[in-house]
Design an enzyme around this catalytic site. Sequence first.
Site: not given
Ligand code: UFG
Length: 324
Positions: A31, A33, A74, A92, A141, A187, A205, A281
């Site tokens: 890793d 890091l 990674a 990467n 990504y 997340h 939200i 997206g």
């Molecule tokens: N969300 C919010 N507020 C926030 C963060 C997220 O409303 O502050 C919503 C997002 O819009 C989404 C849901 O919560 O609808 C989950 O969002 P995350 O960012 O936790 O996860 P994602 O679904 O965007 O991402 C995941 C993986 C990515 C991958 C993606 C595929 O973590 O690696 O699914 O679409 F690319």
Amino acid sequence: MNILVTGGAGYIGSVVVEECLKKGHTTIVLDNLVKGHRNSVHTEAHFVEGELLDGPLLKKIFRENKIEAVIHMAAYSLVGESVLDPAKYYENNVVGGLSLLDAMQNSDVKKIVFSSTAAVYGEPEKQPVEETDRLAPTNPYGETKLAFEHALGWYENAYGLRYASLRYFNAAGASAKCGELHDPETHLIPLVLQAAAGKIPAIDIFGEDYPTRDGTCVRDYIHVVDLARAHILALQILGERSAVYNLGCGGEGYTVNEVVSTACEVTGTEIPKRISARRPGDPAVLIAGSDKIKNELGWEPEFQDLRVIIQSAWDWMNFESEFK
Ligand code: UFG
């Protein structure tokens, strides 16, 4: 088995390392890091700090540790960042990955489990999403993860490599020792818990006008320990064949609002919410069809209940761990 886990200091990687050790595998972590944390690496794993692009280092790791299989985790994984800086992601996730495959080939290592993502599907045409559905990433990504999946297929064809590509849906929760600690955090669940703990003023939200049961996006949350266990199962098929598997819990999934209300119950707090614009997206719904891995490998998620997933993340956040 002697297993190299790239990215083993990251959120999911550190839990995969725990599961490898539990199964008695000798586990070596590589890793850089940049995203991972040294303290997240289990003390029984052998840790090497370094880059995938460092060919001589990879050669040394494979030789000195008699590596027999690789779990390749990674990668950079922020969708938004990948749109702004695709070069970083191609270098990467693709070039780094190919450097790893080179080293494997030079050391005659033929087994690899690869962390892929639901992002390879882009905006799915139907739910739940199955492995054979259209692959149409909508960001660099997802494109870089898919490019590496394709490389694996061609390397199998030409060189006899065996791979398992695991397409993760929304990893969440924590093991007793390891949890999610990103900087910046993007997340949903860790941010909701930060809002519960008063570390951020509110949870944003991202859109309440989606065509879903309450207007917010639906996701398929999978406990990180269940996800990690799938890697161990996937290793077992690699003597004979390659495969691609979705990894999620399926069912109805949970809306963003349901995640927030469950987190309110778990934490016993009223979590402040702010309605914001949609995040570019974001597909409205992402639910995994995971029958394939259930039928072929006997994988079953143990922690499907969102309350259990959020509780584990909350416990980890509030627990002074030596692994943090
Ligand atoms: N969300 C919010 N507020 C926030 C963060 C997220 O409303 O502050 C919503 C997002 O819009 C989404 C849901 O919560 O609808 C989950 O969002 P995350 O960012 O936790 O996860 P994602 O679904 O965007 O991402 C995941 C993986 C990515 C991958 C993606 C595929 O973590 O690696 O699914 O679409 F690319």
